[in-house]
Write a protein that holds these residues in place. Structure first.
Motif, PDB file in Angstrom:
ATOM      1  N   PRO A 465       0.822  -1.075  -0.324  1.00  0.00           N
ATOM      2  CA  PRO A 465      -0.346  -0.175  -0.125  1.00  0.00           C
ATOM      3  C   PRO A 465       0.801   1.053  -0.031  1.00  0.00           C
ATOM      4  O   PRO A 465       2.141   1.128   0.523  1.00  0.00           O
ATOM      5  N   GLN A 466       0.288   2.372  -0.705  1.00  0.00           N
ATOM      6  CA  GLN A 466       1.137   3.445  -0.895  1.00  0.00           C
ATOM      7  C   GLN A 466       1.766   4.392   0.722  1.00  0.00           C
ATOM      8  O   GLN A 466       2.281   4.527   0.693  1.00  0.00           O
ATOM      9  N   LYS A 467       0.503   3.858   1.698  1.00  0.00           N
ATOM     10  CA  LYS A 467       0.488   4.190   2.924  1.00  0.00           C
ATOM     11  C   LYS A 467       1.863   3.857   3.640  1.00  0.00           C
ATOM     12  O   LYS A 467       2.408   3.703   4.361  1.00  0.00           O
ATOM     13  N   LEU A 468       1.872   2.607   3.327  1.00  0.00           N
ATOM     14  CA  LEU A 468       2.504   1.303   4.057  1.00  0.00           C
ATOM     15  C   LEU A 468       4.014   0.936   2.834  1.00  0.00           C
ATOM     16  O   LEU A 468       4.441  -0.771   3.271  1.00  0.00           O
ATOM     17  N   PRO A 469       4.373   1.920   2.667  1.00  0.00           N
ATOM     18  CA  PRO A 469       5.807   1.132   0.980  1.00  0.00           C
ATOM     19  C   PRO A 469       6.872  -0.005   2.188  1.00  0.00           C
ATOM     20  O   PRO A 469       7.242  -1.035   1.101  1.00  0.00           O
ATOM     21  N   ASP A 470       6.972  -0.391   3.418  1.00  0.00           N
ATOM     22  CA  ASP A 470       7.690  -1.066   3.777  1.00  0.00           C
ATOM     23  C   ASP A 470       7.160  -1.917   4.074  1.00  0.00           C
ATOM     24  O   ASP A 470       7.923  -3.141   4.954  1.00  0.00           O
ATOM     25  N   LEU A 471       6.070  -2.236   4.131  1.00  0.00           N
ATOM     26  CA  LEU A 471       5.300  -3.195   4.964  1.00  0.00           C
ATOM     27  C   LEU A 471       5.616  -4.709   4.492  1.00  0.00           C
ATOM     28  O   LEU A 471       5.921  -5.449   5.682  1.00  0.00           O
ATOM     29  N   PHE A 472       6.627  -5.127   3.485  1.00  0.00           N
ATOM     30  CA  PHE A 472       6.149  -6.949   3.089  1.00  0.00           C
ATOM     31  C   PHE A 472       7.576  -6.984   4.261  1.00  0.00           C
ATOM     32  O   PHE A 472       8.033  -7.668   5.180  1.00  0.00           O
ATOM     33  N   SER A 473       8.908  -5.759   3.816  1.00  0.00           N
ATOM     34  CA  SER A 473       9.695  -5.477   4.541  1.00  0.00           C
ATOM     35  C   SER A 473      10.408  -5.887   6.387  1.00  0.00           C
ATOM     36  O   SER A 473      10.623  -6.705   6.686  1.00  0.00           O
ATOM     37  N   VAL A 474       9.065  -5.051   7.452  1.00  0.00           N
ATOM     38  CA  VAL A 474       8.228  -4.837   7.905  1.00  0.00           C
ATOM     39  C   VAL A 474       7.850  -6.133   8.439  1.00  0.00           C
ATOM     40  O   VAL A 474       8.697  -6.997   9.415  1.00  0.00           O
ATOM     41  N   LEU A 475       7.280  -7.139   8.131  1.00  0.00           N
ATOM     42  CA  LEU A 475       6.935  -8.371   7.740  1.00  0.00           C
ATOM     43  C   LEU A 475       7.447  -9.459   7.583  1.00  0.00           C
ATOM     44  O   LEU A 475       7.443 -10.057   9.458  1.00  0.00           O
ATOM     45  N   VAL A 476       8.494  -9.757   7.185  1.00  0.00           N
ATOM     46  CA  VAL A 476       9.974 -10.248   6.954  1.00  0.00           C
ATOM     47  C   VAL A 476      10.570 -10.351   8.653  1.00  0.00           C
ATOM     48  O   VAL A 476      10.802 -11.416   8.871  1.00  0.00           O
ATOM     49  N   CYS A 477      10.401  -8.743   8.558  1.00  0.00           N
ATOM     50  CA  CYS A 477      11.338  -8.651   9.572  1.00  0.00           C
ATOM     51  C   CYS A 477      11.066  -9.350  11.063  1.00  0.00           C
ATOM     52  O   CYS A 477      11.633  -9.988  11.920  1.00  0.00           O
ATOM     53  N   PHE A 478       9.901  -9.320  11.559  1.00  0.00           N
ATOM     54  CA  PHE A 478       8.849  -9.260  12.473  1.00  0.00           C
ATOM     55  C   PHE A 478       8.472 -10.720  12.748  1.00  0.00           C
ATOM     56  O   PHE A 478       8.867 -11.386  13.813  1.00  0.00           O
ATOM     57  N   VAL A 479       8.541 -11.702  11.764  1.00  0.00           N
ATOM     58  CA  VAL A 479       8.186 -13.143  11.455  1.00  0.00           C
ATOM     59  C   VAL A 479       9.611 -13.892  11.493  1.00  0.00           C
ATOM     60  O   VAL A 479       9.794 -14.440  12.711  1.00  0.00           O
ATOM     61  N   SER A 480      10.613 -13.540  11.278  1.00  0.00           N
ATOM     62  CA  SER A 480      12.161 -14.003  11.247  1.00  0.00           C
ATOM     63  C   SER A 480      12.435 -13.762  12.999  1.00  0.00           C
ATOM     64  O   SER A 480      12.961 -14.651  13.735  1.00  0.00           O
ATOM     65  N   CYS A 481      12.034 -12.258  13.818  1.00  0.00           N
ATOM     66  CA  CYS A 481      12.022 -12.234  15.009  1.00  0.00           C
ATOM     67  C   CYS A 481      12.202 -13.193  16.033  1.00  0.00           C
ATOM     68  O   CYS A 481      12.052 -13.522  17.231  1.00  0.00           O
ATOM     69  N   LEU A 482      10.162 -13.569  15.601  1.00  0.00           N
ATOM     70  CA  LEU A 482       9.043 -13.691  16.058  1.00  0.00           C
ATOM     71  C   LEU A 482      10.617 -15.651  15.846  1.00  0.00           C
ATOM     72  O   LEU A 482      10.192 -16.646  17.620  1.00  0.00           O
ATOM     73  N   ASN A 483      10.448 -16.480  14.943  1.00  0.00           N
ATOM     74  CA  ASN A 483      11.186 -17.764  15.355  1.00  0.00           C
ATOM     75  C   ASN A 483      12.654 -17.602  15.660  1.00  0.00           C
ATOM     76  O   ASN A 483      13.536 -18.589  16.376  1.00  0.00           O
ATOM     77  N   PHE A 484      12.880 -16.227  15.920  1.00  0.00           N
ATOM     78  CA  PHE A 484      14.621 -15.935  16.565  1.00  0.00           C
ATOM     79  C   PHE A 484      14.713 -16.369  18.069  1.00  0.00           C
ATOM     80  O   PHE A 484      15.360 -16.725  18.629  1.00  0.00           O
ATOM     81  N   LEU A 485      13.242 -15.754  19.099  1.00  0.00           N
ATOM     82  CA  LEU A 485      13.029 -16.018  20.416  1.00  0.00           C
ATOM     83  C   LEU A 485      12.637 -17.261  20.392  1.00  0.00           C
ATOM     84  O   LEU A 485      13.460 -17.757  21.239  1.00  0.00           O
ATOM     85  N   PHE A 486      12.167 -17.809  19.357  1.00  0.00           N
ATOM     86  CA  PHE A 486      12.228 -19.326  19.593  1.00  0.00           C
ATOM     87  C   PHE A 486      12.583 -20.449  19.768  1.00  0.00           C
ATOM     88  O   PHE A 486      13.204 -20.574  20.700  1.00  0.00           O
ATOM     89  N   PHE A 487      13.916 -19.494  18.850  1.00  0.00           N
ATOM     90  CA  PHE A 487      15.220 -20.336  18.591  1.00  0.00           C
ATOM     91  C   PHE A 487      16.129 -20.413  20.032  1.00  0.00           C
ATOM     92  O   PHE A 487      16.556 -20.386  20.611  1.00  0.00           O
ATOM     93  N   LEU A 488      16.207 -18.997  20.956  1.00  0.00           N
ATOM     94  CA  LEU A 488      16.877 -18.756  21.639  1.00  0.00           C
ATOM     95  C   LEU A 488      16.012 -19.273  22.747  1.00  0.00           C
ATOM     96  O   LEU A 488      16.887 -19.987  23.547  1.00  0.00           O
ATOM     97  N   VAL A 489      15.576 -19.765  23.433  1.00  0.00           N
ATOM     98  CA  VAL A 489      14.195 -20.432  24.197  1.00  0.00           C
ATOM     99  C   VAL A 489      14.780 -21.992  24.109  1.00  0.00           C
ATOM    100  O   VAL A 489      15.319 -22.131  24.625  1.00  0.00           O
ATOM    101  N   TYR A 490      14.471 -22.042  22.823  1.00  0.00           N
ATOM    102  CA  TYR A 490      15.357 -23.653  22.417  1.00  0.00           C
ATOM    103  C   TYR A 490      16.641 -24.023  22.917  1.00  0.00           C
ATOM    104  O   TYR A 490      16.673 -25.192  24.056  1.00  0.00           O
ATOM    105  N   PHE A 491      17.450 -22.640  22.574  1.00  0.00           N
ATOM    106  CA  PHE A 491      18.684 -23.326  22.887  1.00  0.00           C
ATOM    107  C   PHE A 491      19.672 -23.695  23.823  1.00  0.00           C
ATOM    108  O   PHE A 491      20.185 -23.872  24.548  1.00  0.00           O
ATOM    109  N   ASN A 492      18.979 -22.531  24.651  1.00  0.00           N
ATOM    110  CA  ASN A 492      18.346 -22.181  25.893  1.00  0.00           C
ATOM    111  C   ASN A 492      18.051 -23.619  27.083  1.00  0.00           C
ATOM    112  O   ASN A 492      18.698 -23.033  27.924  1.00  0.00           O
ATOM    113  N   ILE A 493      17.286 -23.750  26.322  1.00  0.00           N
ATOM    114  CA  ILE A 493      16.954 -25.222  27.267  1.00  0.00           C
ATOM    115  C   ILE A 493      17.402 -26.619  27.109  1.00  0.00           C
ATOM    116  O   ILE A 493      18.163 -26.782  28.444  1.00  0.00           O
ATOM    117  N   ILE A 494      18.275 -26.664  25.876  1.00  0.00           N
ATOM    118  CA  ILE A 494      18.766 -27.345  26.134  1.00  0.00           C
ATOM    119  C   ILE A 494      20.240 -27.286  26.346  1.00  0.00           C
ATOM    120  O   ILE A 494      21.373 -28.419  26.795  1.00  0.00           O
TER     121      ILE A 494
END
Length: 509
Positions: A465-494
């Protein structure tokens, strides 16, 4: 002989993929006035060759720091100088002061790409091969497959050979890997030296510094600080000090010289994060503009506290119970903590997490493959900017197929294979119905992959959308960040639930 013959084929495959990716365009090609990061590497050769050492990091009429000023440690500068001597021999126009700005030619591209390939051949690839060959308790076939998967990891290939930004990442990562090999084989002084070279090549290697420190300190404690442990501690301290002094010697002549280099290496004025990076601060900034609300010094203190607290448990465990397996896992955990919470993180810094994840690929193939796929996906906005969609898809698919065929990753999803059995047993003492952990992780993997595929397709095919030119880039970062948080918890558990890390591990010979 057969093992080395097959390993040579693996290396040739890795080199072929690298060279093929390098034939694409690169960051900033034909785009004045800055010309992108390819030009940064060429410009550093120009500066180091034509100016005295004392002027390399200072602003002057001959060295405009706003135009790709040198902002990496001395070893990077020395490497640029070495490349500059070769460039001078081939064509002096490539590094002529002032007049070479924005220089682009097929011959020069070939030269720059060759320097990256040679650096890989001399430092990174031998370390990968030796690491895989030194793994015990796995077959020769698995060792070769492990080397193939590591060398096909798309993130490093696409950044060093496609994007061409901060090229020679493989040099610092290679030195770090030599350091891991050294300290894991009880060649502690050589390992420390190699890691010091890594830090003096790229300051981001500080992501790995605490695990090295804690592992070696734990070894000293284990040997006894009143005997052999104290001797080892003194030797290690001397090795570290000597290596830093040798690297920094030309810059120790004046106090201001040293301070200026440090200012260039740690530019806190750039802010909490840069561009669209898949860490906590960039993701949270979507909802609350932290950079605008909080003063710079508060941002700095906040990021330090979060980083320190998130990596503290794993580091304490490693110091008290030093083991090669614990060391490798703590490298992952600490690097991921730095990436998620530290100050001034760039999207490429995920490579510093990916290297130690590659080292546990044979131990935890399912989770390691998943992480390495997410790490490559997190670079998507950067790669699309440089028209690297097709190389990204091809290299990612090649890597994924190699991992699936080599390690049968979808068959390695039991609690034991995921190294979560101890944790599950502990939880089941209070929640007897907690028997679905393995199945839950499989579903999360499926959701993660589907989300990444859909977001990639949307980013490529749809206009935001014209009002949100960085929408997809931000979504990629946000989804990746959620994954990385999960991996941080996982590796600390093991890490925290691994009570047998000293015995049940893929030992380094």
């Amino acid at each position: 002989m057969e093992k080395w013959y097959l390993m040579t084929i693996v290396v040739l495959i890795g080199l072929t993929v690298r060279w093929t990716v390098s034939l694409n365009s690169y960051s900033g090609a034909g785009k004045p006035p800055m010309f992108g990061d390819y030009e940064a590497q060429r410009h550093w050769q120009e500066i180091t060759f034509n100016l005295p050492v004392k002027q390399w990091y200072f602003n002057s009429s001959d060295n405009n720091l706003q135009y790709w000023g040198l902002d990496y440690p001395p070893l990077t500068a020395y490497h640029s100088l070495l490349c500059a001597y070769v460039a001078k021999f081939i064509n002096p126009d490539w590094i002529a002061l002032h007049t070479s700005r924005g220089y682009e030619s097929q011959a020069h591209k070939l030269f720059m790409r060759t320097t990256v390939l040679i650096a890989d051949l001399l430092i990174y690839i031998p370390a990968v091969v030796l690491y895989c060959c030194s793994l015990k308790d796995i077959s020769t076939k698995k060792k070769i497959a492990n080397a193939l998967c590591i060398l096909l990891y798309p993130g490093l290939i696409l950044i060093d050979y496609g994007h061409f930004q901060n090229i020679y990442n493989s040099v610092s990562l290679g030195f770090a890997l030599w350091g891991v090999l050294g300290v894991s084989c009880d060649w502690d002084l050589l390992g420390s030296l190699a890691f010091c070279l890594a830090i003096n090549y790229k300051q981001m290697e500080l992501y790995h510094s605490l695990p090295f420190f804690c592992f070696l300190l734990g070894k000293c404690f284990k040997k006894g600080l009143k005997g052999k442990g104290f001797v080892l501690l003194v030797k290690l301290a001397c090795t570290v000090v000597a290596s830093f002094v040798l690297c920094w010697l030309p810059f120790f002549t004046e106090r201001e010289q040293t301070l200026q280099v440090l200012r260039r290496l740690f530019p806190v004025d750039r802010g909490l994060f840069e561009d669209k990076v898949a860490n906590i601060w960039c993701s949270f900034n979507v909802f609350l503009k932290i950079r605008d609300i909080l003063p710079r010094h508060i941002q700095l203190i906040m990021s330090f506290c979060f980083t320190f607290l998130s990596l503290l448990p794993a580091c304490i465990k490693l110091t008290l119970q030093p083991s090669s397996k614990g060391f490798r896992l703590t490298l992952v955990s600490c690097a991921l903590s730095f990436f998620l919470f530290s100050f001034q993180v760039h999207e490429k810094s995920i490579l510093l997490v990916s290297l130690p994840v590659c080292l546990v690929l044979s131990e935890i193939p399912f989770m390691s493959t998943w992480f390495l796929l997410v790490s490559t996906f997190s670079l998507l906005p950067l790669l699309l900017k440089d028209e690297l969609l097709m190389p990204s898809v091809v290299t990612t698919m090649a890597f994924f197929i190699a991992c699936v065929t080599s390690f049968s990753i979808f068959e390695k999803t039991s609690e034991e294979e995921l190294q979560l059995k101890s944790f599950s047993i502990s939880v089941r003492k209070y929640l007897p119905c907690f028997t679905f952990l393995s199945r839950m992780i499989q579903y999360l993997f499926l959701i993660s992959v589907i989300t990444m595929v859909l977001l990639t397709l949307m980013t490529v095919t749809l206009d935001p959308p014209q009002k949100l030119p960085d929408l997809f880039s931000v979504l990629v970062c946000f989804v990746s960040c959620l994954n990385f948080l999960f991996f941080l918890v996982y590796f600390n558990i093991i890490i925290m639930w691994d009570s047998k890390s000293g015995r049940n591990q893929k030992k380094i010979s």
